[in-house]
Design a protein around this motif. Sequence first.
Motif, PDB file in Angstrom:
ATOM      1  N   LEU A 116       6.811   0.004   8.327  1.00 21.55           N
ATOM      2  CA  LEU A 116       6.996  -1.234   7.577  1.00 21.55           C
ATOM      3  C   LEU A 116       8.091  -1.130   6.529  1.00 21.55           C
ATOM      4  CD1 LEU A 116       3.281  -2.332   7.092  1.00 21.55           C
ATOM      5  CD2 LEU A 116       4.906  -3.050   8.850  1.00 21.55           C
ATOM      6  N   GLY A 117       8.861  -0.062   6.567  1.00 25.16           N
ATOM      7  CA  GLY A 117      10.008   0.043   5.685  1.00 25.16           C
ATOM      8  C   GLY A 117       9.763   0.902   4.474  1.00 25.16           C
ATOM      9  N   GLY A 118      10.858   1.398   3.904  1.00 23.31           N
ATOM     10  CA  GLY A 118      10.817   2.206   2.692  1.00 23.31           C
ATOM     11  C   GLY A 118      12.017   1.872   1.837  1.00 23.31           C
ATOM     12  N   ALA A 119      12.381   2.802   0.951  1.00 22.90           N
ATOM     13  CA  ALA A 119      13.509   2.543   0.061  1.00 22.90           C
ATOM     14  C   ALA A 119      14.837   2.584   0.807  1.00 22.90           C
ATOM     15  CB  ALA A 119      13.516   3.572  -1.071  1.00 22.90           C
ATOM     16  N   ALA A 120      14.919   3.384   1.884  1.00 24.75           N
ATOM     17  CA  ALA A 120      16.187   3.542   2.602  1.00 24.75           C
ATOM     18  C   ALA A 120      16.296   2.662   3.833  1.00 24.75           C
ATOM     19  CB  ALA A 120      16.369   5.016   2.998  1.00 24.75           C
ATOM     20  N   GLY A 121      15.197   2.151   4.322  1.00 21.44           N
ATOM     21  CA  GLY A 121      15.250   1.354   5.540  1.00 21.44           C
ATOM     22  C   GLY A 121      14.254   0.221   5.518  1.00 21.44           C
ATOM     23  N   PRO A 122      14.559  -0.890   6.204  1.00 20.44           N
ATOM     24  CA  PRO A 122      13.662  -2.052   6.208  1.00 20.44           C
ATOM     25  C   PRO A 122      12.530  -1.884   7.208  1.00 20.44           C
ATOM     26  CG  PRO A 122      15.604  -2.531   7.518  1.00 20.44           C
ATOM     27  CD  PRO A 122      15.811  -1.157   6.947  1.00 20.44           C
ATOM     28  N   SER A 123      11.666  -2.867   7.261  1.00 19.51           N
ATOM     29  CA  SER A 123      10.592  -2.881   8.257  1.00 19.51           C
ATOM     30  C   SER A 123      11.191  -3.025   9.644  1.00 19.51           C
ATOM     31  CB  SER A 123       9.623  -4.039   7.979  1.00 19.51           C
ATOM     32  OG  SER A 123       8.712  -4.183   9.042  1.00 19.51           O
ATOM     33  N   MET A 124      10.611  -2.348  10.577  1.00 21.68           N
ATOM     34  CA  MET A 124      11.119  -2.407  11.951  1.00 21.68           C
ATOM     35  C   MET A 124      10.743  -3.697  12.661  1.00 21.68           C
ATOM     36  SD  MET A 124      10.817   1.404  13.538  1.00 21.68           S
ATOM     37  CE  MET A 124      12.057   2.620  13.112  1.00 21.68           C
ATOM     38  N   PHE A 125       9.910  -4.506  12.050  1.00 19.64           N
ATOM     39  CA  PHE A 125       9.442  -5.721  12.713  1.00 19.64           C
ATOM     40  C   PHE A 125       9.919  -6.986  12.004  1.00 19.64           C
ATOM     41  CE2 PHE A 125       6.019  -2.455  12.980  1.00 19.64           C
ATOM     42  CZ  PHE A 125       6.265  -2.067  14.285  1.00 19.64           C
ATOM     43  N   GLU A 126      10.887  -6.854  11.071  1.00 20.09           N
ATOM     44  CA  GLU A 126      11.309  -8.033  10.329  1.00 20.09           C
ATOM     45  C   GLU A 126      12.356  -8.860  11.073  1.00 20.09           C
ATOM     46  OE1 GLU A 126      14.861  -6.089   7.536  1.00 20.09           O
ATOM     47  OE2 GLU A 126      12.953  -6.675   6.638  1.00 20.09           O
ATOM     48  N   SER A 127      12.947  -8.310  12.113  1.00 26.06           N
ATOM     49  CA  SER A 127      13.961  -9.027  12.895  1.00 26.06           C
ATOM     50  C   SER A 127      13.497  -9.170  14.336  1.00 26.06           C
ATOM     51  CB  SER A 127      15.307  -8.292  12.852  1.00 26.06           C
ATOM     52  OG  SER A 127      15.752  -8.147  11.514  1.00 26.06           O
ATOM     53  N   ASP A 128      13.931 -10.242  14.979  1.00 21.37           N
ATOM     54  CA  ASP A 128      13.533 -10.527  16.365  1.00 21.37           C
ATOM     55  C   ASP A 128      14.571  -9.969  17.336  1.00 21.37           C
ATOM     56  OD1 ASP A 128      11.275 -11.857  15.479  1.00 21.37           O
ATOM     57  OD2 ASP A 128      12.330 -13.780  15.318  1.00 21.37           O
ATOM     58  N   ILE A 152      10.922   8.238  10.222  1.00 25.08           N
ATOM     59  CA  ILE A 152       9.858   8.119   9.229  1.00 25.08           C
ATOM     60  C   ILE A 152      10.411   8.209   7.814  1.00 25.08           C
ATOM     61  CG2 ILE A 152       7.782   9.251   8.321  1.00 25.08           C
ATOM     62  CD1 ILE A 152       7.079  10.021  11.161  1.00 25.08           C
ATOM     63  N   SER A 153      11.424   9.047   7.591  1.00 27.26           N
ATOM     64  CA  SER A 153      11.967   9.225   6.245  1.00 27.26           C
ATOM     65  C   SER A 153      12.592   7.950   5.699  1.00 27.26           C
ATOM     66  CB  SER A 153      13.014  10.346   6.259  1.00 27.26           C
ATOM     67  OG  SER A 153      14.100  10.005   7.106  1.00 27.26           O
ATOM     68  N   TYR A 189       7.339   7.484  17.927  1.00 33.72           N
ATOM     69  CA  TYR A 189       7.883   7.240  16.597  1.00 33.72           C
ATOM     70  C   TYR A 189       7.406   8.289  15.597  1.00 33.72           C
ATOM     71  CZ  TYR A 189       8.693   5.055  12.082  1.00 33.72           C
ATOM     72  OH  TYR A 189       9.089   4.818  10.789  1.00 33.72           O
ATOM     73  N   GLN A 190       6.135   8.674  15.664  1.00 27.68           N
ATOM     74  CA  GLN A 190       5.592   9.660  14.731  1.00 27.68           C
ATOM     75  C   GLN A 190       6.237  11.024  14.882  1.00 27.68           C
ATOM     76  OE1 GLN A 190       3.506   9.018  12.216  1.00 27.68           O
ATOM     77  NE2 GLN A 190       3.601   6.857  12.817  1.00 27.68           N
ATOM     78  N   ILE A 227       0.838  -1.193   0.000  1.00 26.17           N
ATOM     79  CA  ILE A 227       0.000   0.000   0.000  1.00 26.17           C
ATOM     80  C   ILE A 227       0.881   1.255   0.000  1.00 26.17           C
ATOM     81  CG2 ILE A 227      -1.753   1.272   1.288  1.00 26.17           C
ATOM     82  CD1 ILE A 227      -2.750  -1.377   2.367  1.00 26.17           C
ATOM     83  N   ALA A 228       0.505   2.226  -0.805  1.00 29.66           N
ATOM     84  CA  ALA A 228       1.285   3.453  -0.913  1.00 29.66           C
ATOM     85  C   ALA A 228       1.341   4.182   0.419  1.00 29.66           C
ATOM     86  CB  ALA A 228       0.680   4.365  -1.986  1.00 29.66           C
ATOM     87  N   ASP A 229       2.521   4.695   0.715  1.00 29.46           N
ATOM     88  CA  ASP A 229       2.739   5.433   1.957  1.00 29.46           C
ATOM     89  C   ASP A 229       3.213   6.839   1.605  1.00 29.46           C
ATOM     90  OD1 ASP A 229       3.249   6.356   4.448  1.00 29.46           O
ATOM     91  OD2 ASP A 229       4.918   5.006   4.896  1.00 29.46           O
ATOM     92  N   PRO A 230       2.366   7.855   1.718  1.00 27.05           N
ATOM     93  CA  PRO A 230       2.768   9.215   1.330  1.00 27.05           C
ATOM     94  C   PRO A 230       3.880   9.785   2.194  1.00 27.05           C
ATOM     95  CG  PRO A 230       0.631   9.243   2.428  1.00 27.05           C
ATOM     96  CD  PRO A 230       0.975   7.805   2.206  1.00 27.05           C
ATOM     97  N   THR A 231       4.104   9.211   3.367  1.00 28.49           N
ATOM     98  CA  THR A 231       5.163   9.720   4.244  1.00 28.49           C
ATOM     99  C   THR A 231       6.519   9.110   3.921  1.00 28.49           C
ATOM    100  OG1 THR A 231       4.731   7.992   5.894  1.00 28.49           O
ATOM    101  CG2 THR A 231       3.484  10.034   6.091  1.00 28.49           C
ATOM    102  N   ASP A 232       6.567   8.156   3.004  1.00 31.52           N
ATOM    103  CA  ASP A 232       7.823   7.506   2.642  1.00 31.52           C
ATOM    104  C   ASP A 232       8.527   8.346   1.591  1.00 31.52           C
ATOM    105  OD1 ASP A 232       9.913   5.872   2.142  1.00 31.52           O
ATOM    106  OD2 ASP A 232       8.758   4.208   1.314  1.00 31.52           O
TER     107      ASP A 232
END
Length: 277
Positions: free
Chosen positions: A202-214, A194-195, A187-188, A70-75
């Motif tokens: 859930l991640g963007g072009a510069a950073g991964p999702s914050m929940f993908e690692s334990d 956020i950038s 976080y907000q 889903i598109a994220d306008p804040t990304d």
Amino acid sequence: MKRGKGMKFVTDSRVTANRTPNIPKDYSEYPGKTEAFWPNYLLKEWMVGSVFLIGFMVLAMSHPAPLERIADPTDSGYIPLPDWYFLFLYQLLKYEFAAGAYTVMGAVVIPGVAFGALLLVPWLDGGKERRPYKRPIASGLMLFAIVAIIFLTWEAVDDHDWEAAAEQGQIVDDIEIDESAAGYEIYQSQDSCISCHGGDMLGGAAGPSMFESDYDKDEVMDIIINGLNDMPADQFEGTDEELEILAAFIANDGQDPDNGDNGEDEDDNNDANENNE
């Protein structure tokens, strides 16, 4: 009295005495240059159109359109890419003479002149020759346009970072984030987070999702403070208490850890009461 005596016959000169039969024109007068529209020319056009239509249908079925998250306008790190038939215009806007202060040239003027000239071809070139080598100007301009479109499309495909695009568009499993938690509010307020990781975490072009690692809370705090791989250090703007709340929120997969602890305490109390009874 004789029959017809005294009667006069008046004829109309507009009506021809000898009417020619309604037969089609003889197209053999100019062989190779003229042909009947129906059915010769129309049948050829239909056959060519059918070949292209079937080709597009096979291509669409064998390579379905990819879906992204889903598109994220804040990304702000998301790298957009138009459909393949607009890639040549997308590449044109990357050049110095058609970008920046000259964006209007690349987005409006150059395409407008090109497509406007294509629409005016019937009036600009009224020659009756159909052989390309006998129409050097029209054929040359058309070849130049085809070569330019192919070259710009190839450059757009070659310059694009497809690995980063695949990562930024990956569909991740739905994660129910507790937006009422204190960690989410903290976080907000972090624009640097956020950038890179997006407004939904859930991640963007510069950073991964914050929940993908334990990671546990201490490991998350260490990453936020000292950085990891391409992630710079000391990007968090807040107090130590807010850092601890945010780290616990991330380590708990977007849920308020206090609510989870309270729920476990209530379960323990209920079990204890049952045992006492």
